[in-house]
Write a protein that holds these residues in place. Structure first.
Motif, PDB file in Angstrom:
ATOM      1  N   GLU A 157       0.844  -1.197   0.000  1.00 59.27           N
ATOM      2  CA  GLU A 157       0.000   0.000   0.000  1.00 59.27           C
ATOM      3  C   GLU A 157       0.878   1.245   0.000  1.00 59.27           C
ATOM      4  O   GLU A 157       1.839   1.339   0.767  1.00 59.27           O
ATOM      5  CB  GLU A 157      -0.915   0.008   1.222  1.00 59.27           C
ATOM      6  CG  GLU A 157      -2.004  -1.048   1.164  1.00 59.27           C
ATOM      7  CD  GLU A 157      -2.992  -0.930   2.320  1.00 59.27           C
ATOM      8  OE1 GLU A 157      -2.622  -0.317   3.361  1.00 59.27           O
ATOM      9  OE2 GLU A 157      -4.122  -1.442   2.195  1.00 59.27           O
ATOM     10  N   TYR A 159       0.583   5.398   0.295  1.00 65.82           N
ATOM     11  CA  TYR A 159      -0.272   6.519   0.665  1.00 65.82           C
ATOM     12  C   TYR A 159       0.133   7.727  -0.177  1.00 65.82           C
ATOM     13  O   TYR A 159       1.192   8.328   0.040  1.00 65.82           O
ATOM     14  CB  TYR A 159      -0.141   6.816   2.160  1.00 65.82           C
ATOM     15  CG  TYR A 159      -0.543   5.646   3.027  1.00 65.82           C
ATOM     16  CD1 TYR A 159      -1.861   5.486   3.445  1.00 65.82           C
ATOM     17  CD2 TYR A 159       0.391   4.671   3.407  1.00 65.82           C
ATOM     18  CE1 TYR A 159      -2.249   4.396   4.222  1.00 65.82           C
ATOM     19  CE2 TYR A 159       0.016   3.574   4.176  1.00 65.82           C
ATOM     20  CZ  TYR A 159      -1.302   3.457   4.583  1.00 65.82           C
ATOM     21  OH  TYR A 159      -1.677   2.369   5.349  1.00 65.82           O
ATOM     22  N   SER A 169       4.419  11.539  -0.156  1.00 66.98           N
ATOM     23  CA  SER A 169       3.729  10.249  -0.302  1.00 66.98           C
ATOM     24  C   SER A 169       4.637   9.136   0.203  1.00 66.98           C
ATOM     25  O   SER A 169       5.850   9.174  -0.001  1.00 66.98           O
ATOM     26  CB  SER A 169       3.364  10.011  -1.766  1.00 66.98           C
ATOM     27  OG  SER A 169       2.513  11.042  -2.249  1.00 66.98           O
ATOM     28  N   TYR A 173       2.320   4.747   6.936  1.00 64.24           N
ATOM     29  CA  TYR A 173       1.166   5.578   7.309  1.00 64.24           C
ATOM     30  C   TYR A 173       1.523   6.582   8.403  1.00 64.24           C
ATOM     31  O   TYR A 173       1.059   7.724   8.380  1.00 64.24           O
ATOM     32  CB  TYR A 173      -0.006   4.705   7.781  1.00 64.24           C
ATOM     33  CG  TYR A 173      -1.151   5.543   8.304  1.00 64.24           C
ATOM     34  CD1 TYR A 173      -1.911   6.324   7.428  1.00 64.24           C
ATOM     35  CD2 TYR A 173      -1.447   5.594   9.673  1.00 64.24           C
ATOM     36  CE1 TYR A 173      -2.936   7.122   7.910  1.00 64.24           C
ATOM     37  CE2 TYR A 173      -2.464   6.393  10.147  1.00 64.24           C
ATOM     38  CZ  TYR A 173      -3.215   7.152   9.263  1.00 64.24           C
ATOM     39  OH  TYR A 173      -4.212   7.954   9.735  1.00 64.24           O
ATOM     40  N   VAL A 189      -5.095   5.783  -0.893  1.00 63.56           N
ATOM     41  CA  VAL A 189      -4.258   4.584  -0.811  1.00 63.56           C
ATOM     42  C   VAL A 189      -4.403   3.772  -2.095  1.00 63.56           C
ATOM     43  O   VAL A 189      -5.518   3.520  -2.555  1.00 63.56           O
ATOM     44  CB  VAL A 189      -4.648   3.706   0.401  1.00 63.56           C
ATOM     45  CG1 VAL A 189      -3.678   2.542   0.549  1.00 63.56           C
ATOM     46  CG2 VAL A 189      -4.689   4.536   1.671  1.00 63.56           C
TER      47      VAL A 189
END
Length: 286
Positions: A157, A159, A169, A173, A189
């Motif tokens: 994933e 972000y 980015s 998280y 996401v």
């Protein structure tokens, strides 16, 4: 009163702009861009193409690139604060976390036609600008790959900042959360492919047969994962030098240094930039 204070701040900044011009670190197009008031820049009133002192033309994808990334790369030269880490003719350089290509394009000039730059950027929005900046400058010695690097192969994933500092980015998280309502205002996401660097090097024929002179890593908190996925390269000292940007909100500086020292890399320099980041310079001691 607020308007007056903003004008005073702008006047305070002018000596620094003039200093940078006399030091040949800023072009007239950049100086003009910085004279545009922040409120107008936020609304999209800023140049879409600027010229650097390296005679490179760059598409600006966002005003934060102008405000944050351009000064980092072209005024402070944060990845070139040690003379032994400034790429030379014929070098092979990895730009891990290339964003829109600011460092890759500068290095492409430094290494020349006999050198090679391999740029990694998993954010599809940033990668689009990276590819277009390469085309804009008709650069032939930069290979761009739209993948993340980490400690295993698979999908992870990512972000992606959709409003704010797109360069922030991250796969982490906590790094995004720490910047909420400061540099990050909206994000989403997505899943992107991730590989280990050691596998990528084996897959690229132009890299298999040569040592890598320098690897610059700026992956917004995932630096240790990149090193873990480079174990075979570190053991054989395939990479001569590292320049690593440490994001202190999520990166354990001690773990990075310990990991490098375990493979006989010595730390040549560690530079702090306020409370947000440090730049580490490490070279193979053998």
């Amino acid at each position: 009163m607020k308007a007056l204070l903003k004008h005073l701040k702008l006047l305070e900044a002018l000596p620094y702009m003039l200093r940078d011009l006399t030091n040949s670190r800023t072009t007239l197009s950049l100086a003009f861009a910085y004279l545009i008031p922040p409120k107008l820049r936020n609304l999209g009133f800023y140049p879409r193409i600027i010229k650097t002192v390296d005679n490179l033309n760059l598409y600006l994808n966002d005003y934060t690139t102008l405000h944050v990334n351009i000064p980092d790369q072209y005024i402070r030269r944060e990845y070139e604060l040690h003379p032994n880490y400034i790429p030379g003719k014929g070098w092979t350089v990895l730009d891990i976390g290339a964003y829109i290509g600011l460092y890759s394009l500068r290095v492409s000039k430094l290494v020349g036609s006999e050198g090679l730059v391999v740029a990694f950027e998993p954010n599809p929005y940033a990668f689009w600008w990276l590819k277009n900046n390469i085309k804009l400058n008709r650069v032939k010695n930069v290979k761009a790959l739209p993948i993340a690097l980490g400690d295993h192969k698979g999908f992870i994933e990512l972000y992606i900042v959709t409003r704010g500092n797109i360069g922030a980015s991250s796969m982490v998280y906590d790094h995004i959360r720490a910047k909420l309502n400061k540099e990050v205002y909206e994000f989403k996401v997505i899943k992107v492919p991730m590989y280990r660097l050691e596998d990528i090097i084996l897959a690229i024929s132009s890299l298999r047969a040569c040592n890598i002179d320098l690897a610059k890593i700026d992956v917004e908190g995932a630096e240790l994962k990149v090193l873990k996925g480079s174990k075979k390269l570190l053991e054989k000292h395939v990479i001569e030098r590292f320049v690593i940007e440490l994001h202190v909100d999520v990166v354990n500086e001690t773990s990075i240094i310990k990991s490098l020292r375990n493979y006989d890399y010595k730390i040549d320099k560690l530079v702090s930039f306020g409370k947000t980041k440090k730049i580490l310079y490490a070279k193979c001691a053998r």
